[in-house]
Motif scaffolding. Structure first.
Motif, PDB file in Angstrom:
ATOM      1  N   LEU A  62     -11.869   7.008  -5.781  1.00 52.59           N
ATOM      2  CA  LEU A  62     -13.327   7.514  -5.647  1.00 52.59           C
ATOM      3  C   LEU A  62     -13.955   6.329  -4.801  1.00 52.59           C
ATOM      4  O   LEU A  62     -13.997   6.143  -3.538  1.00 52.59           O
ATOM      5  CB  LEU A  62     -14.241   8.036  -6.363  1.00 52.59           C
ATOM      6  N   PHE A  63     -14.192   5.004  -5.467  1.00 56.89           N
ATOM      7  CA  PHE A  63     -14.247   4.028  -5.032  1.00 56.89           C
ATOM      8  C   PHE A  63     -13.764   3.252  -4.049  1.00 56.89           C
ATOM      9  O   PHE A  63     -13.821   3.212  -2.729  1.00 56.89           O
ATOM     10  CB  PHE A  63     -15.002   3.236  -5.965  1.00 56.89           C
ATOM     11  N   ASP A  64     -12.156   3.319  -4.751  1.00 57.15           N
ATOM     12  CA  ASP A  64     -11.492   2.431  -3.400  1.00 57.15           C
ATOM     13  C   ASP A  64     -11.699   3.194  -2.102  1.00 57.15           C
ATOM     14  O   ASP A  64     -11.168   2.441  -0.943  1.00 57.15           O
ATOM     15  CB  ASP A  64      -9.452   2.626  -4.679  1.00 57.15           C
ATOM     16  N   HIS A  75      -6.578  10.100   2.435  1.00 55.62           N
ATOM     17  CA  HIS A  75      -7.018   8.165   2.008  1.00 55.62           C
ATOM     18  C   HIS A  75      -7.495   8.340   1.011  1.00 55.62           C
ATOM     19  O   HIS A  75      -7.688   6.778  -0.059  1.00 55.62           O
ATOM     20  CB  HIS A  75      -8.575   8.391   2.233  1.00 55.62           C
ATOM     21  N   PHE A  76      -7.553   9.708  -0.075  1.00 54.33           N
ATOM     22  CA  PHE A  76      -7.169   9.403  -1.368  1.00 54.33           C
ATOM     23  C   PHE A  76      -6.172   9.714  -2.085  1.00 54.33           C
ATOM     24  O   PHE A  76      -5.825   8.862  -3.500  1.00 54.33           O
ATOM     25  CB  PHE A  76      -8.082  11.001  -1.825  1.00 54.33           C
ATOM     26  N   GLU A  77      -5.041   9.742  -1.697  1.00 58.22           N
ATOM     27  CA  GLU A  77      -3.800   9.938  -2.257  1.00 58.22           C
ATOM     28  C   GLU A  77      -3.083   8.993  -2.685  1.00 58.22           C
ATOM     29  O   GLU A  77      -2.881   8.766  -4.299  1.00 58.22           O
ATOM     30  CB  GLU A  77      -2.729  10.689  -1.858  1.00 58.22           C
ATOM     31  N   ASN A  78      -2.748   7.624  -2.167  1.00 62.84           N
ATOM     32  CA  ASN A  78      -2.527   6.247  -2.462  1.00 62.84           C
ATOM     33  C   ASN A  78      -3.778   5.849  -3.617  1.00 62.84           C
ATOM     34  O   ASN A  78      -3.871   5.366  -4.314  1.00 62.84           O
ATOM     35  CB  ASN A  78      -2.651   5.996  -1.269  1.00 62.84           C
ATOM     36  N   PRO A  79      -5.356   5.988  -3.198  1.00 64.23           N
ATOM     37  CA  PRO A  79      -6.326   4.855  -4.632  1.00 64.23           C
ATOM     38  C   PRO A  79      -5.459   6.248  -5.872  1.00 64.23           C
ATOM     39  O   PRO A  79      -5.833   4.915  -6.915  1.00 64.23           O
ATOM     40  CB  PRO A  79      -7.075   5.115  -3.607  1.00 64.23           C
TER      41      PRO A  79
END
Length: 334
Positions: A62-64, A75-79
């Protein structure tokens, strides 16, 4: 009251207390710890399991994501993928991790898209034992909180009940941290099951539903909400006849916790039985014949969200494994 810190530390405390009891029978636990179950952390540091490790991975993903932009599935998938891969490959991943998580993350490591990598028929509790950070994250719309909670589950556990149970677990943490009275929680969760029954978050879940036998996305997700509602009904019936002074295996009341809806149900049962006695509650949750660490971890997150950091014994923060990470995440959202 440091609700976020209370949640993060609480889940780790429950995890540490449940770690040595996870594969014991209730009778073996009682012989070892007495009828209260374990009430003190053991070891220096007190070791946790994959439950806390994966929770930290979700929080850092989440932070990333937010460091680079807004929280969306794209946006969340790769981190999330990167943090899960780092966890899976870490030498500290030696705490009897769940096979579903390892299988799905192994497929992610091969480069498969998440919707192909996930174990589509799994609703194991690995889906929701790690979701608390999404309940804590400030500033989300209801739809984005739901979508993110379900997505982080779906990456490894593709069954609709895993998604719904993760959603409910995140919202239970969110509501309690926001000040919801304990006595309103069960009804609020039941209402959410009814209100969300046919809501499929297409922008987060894509065509995941097509990997099931469901005839539509609505039919797919409704199955998950229906199973979760049945689990909450079990909690309601168990609480109606419970004797708070008696000692018994909580798994007899709400399920053994190996699957997502039972992990939430049994943790919720323990929390609602002893909402103002967090340490005693964790001991009871850890004294369970099923997935003790996951049950106690979720129960600890609920108690910490409601009561804050000060609810826990002062010395425990110095003893728990991953203290620096727990403190960093908690303080960021306090």
């Amino acid at each position: 009251m440091r609700k976020a810190s209370g949640t993060m530390y609480g889940l780790a405390y429950g995890d540490a207390l449940g770690k040595p009891t996870e594969f014991l029978t209730y009778e073996e636990i009682i012989r070892r710890y007495g009828p209260t179950g374990p009430l003190r952390l053991s070891g220096d540091p007190a070791l946790v399991t994959d439950d806390t490790q994966m929770t930290l991975a979700v929080a850092d993903a989440l932070f990333d994501t937010l460091d680079a932009g807004e929280l969306t599935a794209a946006h969340f998938e790769n981190p999330l993928r990167d943090r899960f891969l780092a966890w899976a490959q870490s030498p500290e991943n030696n705490r009897a991790p769940g096979m579903t998580c390892l299988r799905a993350i192994g497929r992610l490591a091969e480069g498969l898209p998440w919707a192909e990598a996930t174990v589509a028929d799994s609703k194991g509790c690995g889906a929701n034992m790690r979701v608390a950070p999404i309940g804590l994250l400030p500033g989300l719309s209801e739809a984005d909180r739901a979508g993110a909670a379900q997505f982080q589950a779906a990456v490894t556990h593709g069954h609709p009940t895993a998604l719904a149970a993760s959603d409910l677990t995140a919202f239970a943490v969110h509501w309690l941290a926001g000040g919801m009275p304990t006595g309103e929680l069960l009804d609020a969760l039941r209402d959410r099951c009814a209100g969300q029954r046919e809501v499929y978050h297409q922008e987060w879940l894509g065509e995941l539903w097509q990997r099931s036998t469901a005839t539509s996305a609505r039919d797919f997700i409704a199955r998950g909400w229906d199973e979760c509602l049945a689990a909450l009904d079990t909690v309601e019936r168990a609480l109606a006849v419970a004797d708070r002074a008696a000692y018994a295996d909580p798994c007899l009341a709400a399920g053994r916790g190996w699957i997502a809806e039972e992990a939430l149900a049994t943790a919720l049962y323990c929390y609602l039985m002893w909402p103002d006695e967090p340490v005693a509650m964790l001991g009871r949750a850890a004294a369970s014949s099923g997935d003790s660490d996951s049950i106690a971890s979720i129960a600890g997150a609920l108690a910490g969200a409601a009561l804050g950091f000060a609810a826990w014994p002062a010395g425990w923060a110095e003893q728990i494994e991953y203290r620096a990470e727990l403190d960093r995440i908690g303080r960021a959202w306090d």
